[in-house]
Design a protein around this motif. Sequence first.
Motif, PDB file in Angstrom:
ATOM      1  N   LEU A  33       0.830  -1.203   0.000  1.00 36.64           N
ATOM      2  CA  LEU A  33       0.000   0.000   0.000  1.00 36.64           C
ATOM      3  C   LEU A  33       0.863   1.249   0.000  1.00 36.64           C
ATOM      4  O   LEU A  33       0.475   2.286  -0.541  1.00 36.64           O
ATOM      5  CB  LEU A  33      -0.891   0.010   1.237  1.00 36.64           C
ATOM      6  CG  LEU A  33      -2.103  -0.922   1.201  1.00 36.64           C
ATOM      7  CD1 LEU A  33      -2.640  -1.137   2.602  1.00 36.64           C
ATOM      8  CD2 LEU A  33      -3.175  -0.364   0.280  1.00 36.64           C
ATOM      9  N   ALA A  55      -9.826 -12.067  -0.524  1.00 32.73           N
ATOM     10  CA  ALA A  55     -10.385 -11.452   0.691  1.00 32.73           C
ATOM     11  C   ALA A  55     -11.567 -12.283   1.210  1.00 32.73           C
ATOM     12  O   ALA A  55     -11.694 -12.527   2.415  1.00 32.73           O
ATOM     13  CB  ALA A  55     -10.831 -10.023   0.389  1.00 32.73           C
ATOM     14  N   GLN A  65     -18.668  -2.164  -7.948  1.00 28.70           N
ATOM     15  CA  GLN A  65     -17.303  -2.404  -8.441  1.00 28.70           C
ATOM     16  C   GLN A  65     -16.588  -3.506  -7.653  1.00 28.70           C
ATOM     17  O   GLN A  65     -15.417  -3.778  -7.914  1.00 28.70           O
ATOM     18  CB  GLN A  65     -16.461  -1.112  -8.342  1.00 28.70           C
ATOM     19  CG  GLN A  65     -16.847  -0.011  -9.300  1.00 28.70           C
ATOM     20  CD  GLN A  65     -18.028   0.789  -8.809  1.00 28.70           C
ATOM     21  OE1 GLN A  65     -18.286   0.856  -7.596  1.00 28.70           O
ATOM     22  NE2 GLN A  65     -18.778   1.406  -9.720  1.00 28.70           N
ATOM     23  N   SER A  95      -5.415  -7.570   1.347  1.00 29.11           N
ATOM     24  CA  SER A  95      -5.752  -8.481   0.246  1.00 29.11           C
ATOM     25  C   SER A  95      -5.957  -7.654  -1.019  1.00 29.11           C
ATOM     26  O   SER A  95      -7.039  -7.631  -1.605  1.00 29.11           O
ATOM     27  CB  SER A  95      -7.005  -9.271   0.607  1.00 29.11           C
ATOM     28  OG  SER A  95      -7.253 -10.225  -0.384  1.00 29.11           O
ATOM     29  N   TYR A 136      -1.699 -10.008  -5.471  1.00 30.44           N
ATOM     30  CA  TYR A 136      -0.374 -10.615  -5.398  1.00 30.44           C
ATOM     31  C   TYR A 136       0.575  -9.873  -6.347  1.00 30.44           C
ATOM     32  O   TYR A 136       0.140  -9.075  -7.177  1.00 30.44           O
ATOM     33  CB  TYR A 136      -0.453 -12.094  -5.809  1.00 30.44           C
ATOM     34  CG  TYR A 136      -1.156 -13.007  -4.821  1.00 30.44           C
ATOM     35  CD1 TYR A 136      -1.826 -12.521  -3.702  1.00 30.44           C
ATOM     36  CD2 TYR A 136      -1.157 -14.375  -5.004  1.00 30.44           C
ATOM     37  CE1 TYR A 136      -2.465 -13.364  -2.807  1.00 30.44           C
ATOM     38  CE2 TYR A 136      -1.792 -15.245  -4.114  1.00 30.44           C
ATOM     39  CZ  TYR A 136      -2.445 -14.726  -3.024  1.00 30.44           C
ATOM     40  OH  TYR A 136      -3.077 -15.581  -2.149  1.00 30.44           O
TER      41      TYR A 136
HETATM   42  P1  NAP Z   1      -8.333  -8.964  -7.020  1.00 31.44           P
HETATM   43  O1  NAP Z   1      -9.507  -9.748  -7.461  1.00 31.44           O
HETATM   44  O2  NAP Z   1      -7.586  -8.184  -8.030  1.00 31.44           O
HETATM   45  O3  NAP Z   1      -8.839  -7.976  -5.852  1.00 31.44           O
HETATM   46  C1  NAP Z   1      -7.986  -7.024  -5.314  1.00 31.44           C
HETATM   47  C2  NAP Z   1      -8.772  -6.105  -4.397  1.00 31.44           C
HETATM   48  O4  NAP Z   1      -7.848  -5.195  -3.802  1.00 31.44           O
HETATM   49  C3  NAP Z   1      -9.822  -5.260  -5.112  1.00 31.44           C
HETATM   50  O5  NAP Z   1     -10.913  -5.079  -4.268  1.00 31.44           O
HETATM   51  C4  NAP Z   1      -9.058  -3.947  -5.336  1.00 31.44           C
HETATM   52  O6  NAP Z   1      -9.903  -2.813  -5.433  1.00 31.44           O
HETATM   53  C5  NAP Z   1      -8.282  -3.862  -4.049  1.00 31.44           C
HETATM   54  N1  NAP Z   1      -7.117  -2.992  -4.149  1.00 31.44           N
HETATM   55  C6  NAP Z   1      -6.092  -3.077  -5.018  1.00 31.44           C
HETATM   56  N2  NAP Z   1      -5.198  -2.107  -4.768  1.00 31.44           N
HETATM   57  C7  NAP Z   1      -5.674  -1.395  -3.723  1.00 31.44           C
HETATM   58  C8  NAP Z   1      -5.202  -0.266  -2.997  1.00 31.44           C
HETATM   59  N3  NAP Z   1      -4.047   0.320  -3.301  1.00 31.44           N
HETATM   60  N4  NAP Z   1      -5.949   0.195  -1.975  1.00 31.44           N
HETATM   61  C9  NAP Z   1      -7.110  -0.400  -1.645  1.00 31.44           C
HETATM   62  N5  NAP Z   1      -7.617  -1.457  -2.295  1.00 31.44           N
HETATM   63  C10 NAP Z   1      -6.895  -1.962  -3.327  1.00 31.44           C
HETATM   64  O7  NAP Z   1      -7.212  -9.889  -6.329  1.00 31.44           O
HETATM   65  P2  NAP Z   1      -7.310 -11.166  -5.384  1.00 31.44           P
HETATM   66  O8  NAP Z   1      -8.485 -11.141  -4.505  1.00 31.44           O
HETATM   67  O9  NAP Z   1      -5.948 -11.258  -4.801  1.00 31.44           O
HETATM   68  O10 NAP Z   1      -7.522 -12.364  -6.408  1.00 31.44           O
HETATM   69  C11 NAP Z   1      -6.558 -12.655  -7.430  1.00 31.44           C
HETATM   70  C12 NAP Z   1      -7.221 -13.511  -8.513  1.00 31.44           C
HETATM   71  O11 NAP Z   1      -7.445 -14.837  -8.019  1.00 31.44           O
HETATM   72  C13 NAP Z   1      -8.574 -12.974  -8.915  1.00 31.44           C
HETATM   73  O12 NAP Z   1      -8.747 -13.088 -10.295  1.00 31.44           O
HETATM   74  C14 NAP Z   1      -9.545 -13.880  -8.182  1.00 31.44           C
HETATM   75  O13 NAP Z   1     -10.803 -13.988  -8.787  1.00 31.44           O
HETATM   76  C15 NAP Z   1      -8.787 -15.202  -8.207  1.00 31.44           C
HETATM   77  N6  NAP Z   1      -9.263 -16.065  -7.105  1.00 31.44           N
HETATM   78  C16 NAP Z   1     -10.341 -16.841  -7.371  1.00 31.44           C
HETATM   79  C17 NAP Z   1     -10.841 -17.636  -6.348  1.00 31.44           C
HETATM   80  C18 NAP Z   1     -12.030 -18.476  -6.644  1.00 31.44           C
HETATM   81  O14 NAP Z   1     -12.443 -18.577  -7.795  1.00 31.44           O
HETATM   82  N7  NAP Z   1     -12.631 -19.084  -5.633  1.00 31.44           N
HETATM   83  C19 NAP Z   1     -10.283 -17.612  -5.074  1.00 31.44           C
HETATM   84  C20 NAP Z   1      -9.199 -16.779  -4.845  1.00 31.44           C
HETATM   85  C21 NAP Z   1      -8.689 -16.009  -5.877  1.00 31.44           C
HETATM   86  P3  NAP Z   1     -10.193  -2.143  -6.854  1.00 31.44           P
HETATM   87  O15 NAP Z   1     -11.199  -3.038  -7.506  1.00 31.44           O
HETATM   88  O16 NAP Z   1     -10.710  -0.813  -6.504  1.00 31.44           O
HETATM   89  O17 NAP Z   1      -8.893  -2.108  -7.603  1.00 31.44           O
END
Ligand code: NAP
Length: 515
Positions: free
Chosen positions: A156, A204, A249, A374, A377
């Motif tokens: 962050l 998350a 969103q 969260s 990555y």
């Molecule tokens: P993600 O889906 O990209 O979510 C990241 C979150 O962090 C979003 O809410 C984003 O908000 C927020 N964020 C990013 N930068 C930020 C900042 N500087 N300040 C505050 N908030 C911030 O990433 P993830 O949850 O790590 O998942 C990674 C991938 O794995 C995704 O495609 C996910 O669908 C997949 N995955 C799938 C499953 C499943 O199918 N069961 C399980 C785990 C992971 P903004 O939207 O505003 O950027």
Amino acid sequence: MARKPNFILAHPAFSRVRTPHFDAMFRVIRRSRCGSINRIFRQYSDSPSAEPLRVCVVGSGPAGCYAAEKMLKRYETARVDVIDRLATPFGLVRSGVAPDHPETKIVLNQFTRVCRHERCSFLGNISLGSSVSLPELQDLYHVVILAYGAESDRALGIQGEDLAGIYSAREFVWWYNGHPDCSDFNPDLKDIEIVVILGQGNVALDAARILLRPTEELSCTDIANHAIVSLRESSVRKVKMAGRRGPAQAACTAKELREVLGINDLRINIKESDLVTTPADEEVLKNDRIRRRVYELLSKAVASKSSGDNSSQRELEFIFFRKPNMFLDSNDRPGHVSAVQFEKTALRDDGSGKQMAIGTGEFEDTECQMVLKSIGYKSISVKGLPFDHRAGVVPNTRGRVLSDASGNSAVPVEGLYVCGWLKRGPTGIIATNLYCAEETVSSISEDIDRGVLARSSQKPGTAGLLELLGSRDVRVVPYSGWEKIDAEEKRLGALQNKPREKLTTWNELLRVAGA
Ligand code: NAP
């Protein structure tokens, strides 16, 4: 009429392959007057008598396994080594997928078949960059496919980020999934009542679900023993999942949201006013089915909110339109986080139709004893690898690694490819890697067909790699070593009615593997 030999020789595909096989094949071409040069060259490439195509895939997660599978299918002469930093294969399927999602892990059957393929070798406990360098791998193999994912975290970059009690969600996920790098990570859940999770993606949601789900429902999964012990003692009552944007969103998907909203005896707290939509939101909801389903589920959760006030009931609160501004130090426990200071946000169009969160200058503090970041990555680079540090990916066109990230003068690096999160950034589900691998392997095929891969030269492949690693005393874990780990984990799991009890330390893993 047969084509003139010099026409064929002029084709770039043949420029580096003058061998006895080539001359024999060339005579066949002349006699048969058959199809395009590329097709003939492909036949040559797949001829069982040809020099094996030596392929090294770095990373045995979904991207690596799909890429290996596709190379094995496409090239009968391919010999594929899948190397991994860990002693265990399958990357995110083992250490990322939540333990209460066994159906997602069914893909392991397919990946197991890949690793056990007669022309494939899994070699664990080999770390790119320390056990072996990238240039060394490029010397040893015709094709190197980097598919080692994203093993670090976005930061962050705000005040207080290094306070105790603030962790990345990745560490938390690795901990409950028994990853050996997080066996010592011990979030003392006994003393924690409120956890703030920053971000509203699926990771998350996974973290929130593991913190809030009754432990009886988790204890029969392959969750690490240290995690279930800690979760049983947990005093966590509230999880607050904060997003910088609004419900229209939210980054999560509907199935995963429905699951967390359906946790037994869990109070859901969402401010009704956050669900008010703008015309821009309406546009998103109209055009994006996933966002619409997520929004509907959140709206339904507000409407069905229980009015009872049971103070021992666990609660999941969704906080919208808040971006973290700083972490506050505790007065009682100096050096430990006591609150997240959020700045309220409003959404603005960034010019491309995307709604961005802009700080309003209004701040508020949210008390907590633990924070899980969260927010996504991050991939890490290794020496000699072109890397786009801003985007956190290897610069590439359709999986061909480019010589530098600046763009203008970048050219493809011969024999070096990328796949998965390292190629496209840390988004997407397991199946996304299937399409990603398909694209990368198609690029490899095109390069082989066009003769831009120097595959006529002999490469040492596995034998050379093992010799090099042997000279460095690297304790390589072959697939048979993983089978020993697998058998032991299943044996330990059966004693506790679990599918497996993961071995969670490097020492145990290497000892059981016999490495
Ligand atoms: P993600 O889906 O990209 O979510 C990241 C979150 O962090 C979003 O809410 C984003 O908000 C927020 N964020 C990013 N930068 C930020 C900042 N500087 N300040 C505050 N908030 C911030 O990433 P993830 O949850 O790590 O998942 C990674 C991938 O794995 C995704 O495609 C996910 O669908 C997949 N995955 C799938 C499953 C499943 O199918 N069961 C399980 C785990 C992971 P903004 O939207 O505003 O950027």
